[in-house]
Write an enzyme that holds these catalytic residues in place. Structure first.
Site, PDB file in Angstrom:
ATOM      1  N   LYS A  13       0.834  -1.198   0.000  1.00 28.06           N
ATOM      2  CA  LYS A  13       0.000   0.000   0.000  1.00 28.06           C
ATOM      3  C   LYS A  13       0.869   1.250   0.000  1.00 28.06           C
ATOM      4  O   LYS A  13       1.799   1.369   0.797  1.00 28.06           O
ATOM      5  CB  LYS A  13      -0.911  -0.011   1.240  1.00 28.06           C
ATOM      6  CG  LYS A  13      -1.948   1.073   1.235  1.00 28.06           C
ATOM      7  CD  LYS A  13      -2.925   0.891   2.378  1.00 28.06           C
ATOM      8  CE  LYS A  13      -3.986   1.968   2.322  1.00 28.06           C
ATOM      9  NZ  LYS A  13      -4.943   1.848   3.401  1.00 28.06           N
ATOM     10  N   SER A  34      -9.378   9.168   5.788  1.00 24.09           N
ATOM     11  CA  SER A  34      -8.004   9.633   5.560  1.00 24.09           C
ATOM     12  C   SER A  34      -7.780   9.996   4.101  1.00 24.09           C
ATOM     13  O   SER A  34      -7.126  10.991   3.787  1.00 24.09           O
ATOM     14  CB  SER A  34      -7.008   8.549   5.995  1.00 24.09           C
ATOM     15  OG  SER A  34      -7.084   8.339   7.382  1.00 24.09           O
TER      16      SER A  34
END
Length: 160
Positions: free
Chosen positions: A42, A129
């Protein structure tokens, strides 16, 4: 017996919605371990160290909160830390299907670890986020959606 929950996530960055979940989770659990999942696949805006620092600064007034990192299976980490539950926040119905599948898999892998879902407070229901990073990238005012330390870090990162 101390009731311990793991609150896992990428926290890239931590938001006021995350703080809301921890604050309310402390009314249920004796201790919460906020754990950053280290996922090399990620792409993150902030390093693990930066995220850890922002978490610690943002939650310094909370008692009974510990910070850690982990990789691998969450349930294995929970067993290692002697946790009884995994704490997850949900913003909307769209979160439910994924979170439900994960909870079922975790239950299948480790029957003694429970998953507890807390709905995010209405004030934070639209924040994530990802959305906060995108708004900050373009100079949007996200000051009331993140802790002050995160707001400063985002402005510094995006040159505002």
């Amino acid at each position: 017996m101390t009731r311990i929950a793991i609150y896992p996530g990428s926290f890239d960055p931590v938001t006021n919605g995350h703080l809301d979940i921890v604050e309310r989770g402390l009314k249920i659990f004796d201790k919460i371990i906020v754990a950053i999942l280290i996922n090399p696949a990620k792409d993150s805006l902030f390093t693990v160290e930066e995220r850890m620092d922002m978490l610690q600064q943002s939650m310094k007034n909370f008692s009974n909160v510990e910070f850690d990192t982990f990789s691998g299976l969450l349930v294995d980490y929970a067993v290692q830390r002697k946790a009884h539950a995994i704490l997850r926040g949900m913003r909307a119905v769209s979160d439910f299907e994924y979170e439900f599948q994960m909870a079922l898999m975790n239950r299948r892998l480790q029957r003694d670890i429970q998953t507890v879902f807390l709905m995010t407070g209405l004030r934070w229901i639209f924040t994530s986020s990802s959305i906060i990073k995108e708004a900050a990238h373009f100079g949007g005012d996200i000051e009331d959606m993140v802790p002050a330390t995160v707001n400063r870090k985002l402005k510094e990162t995006f040159g505002f």
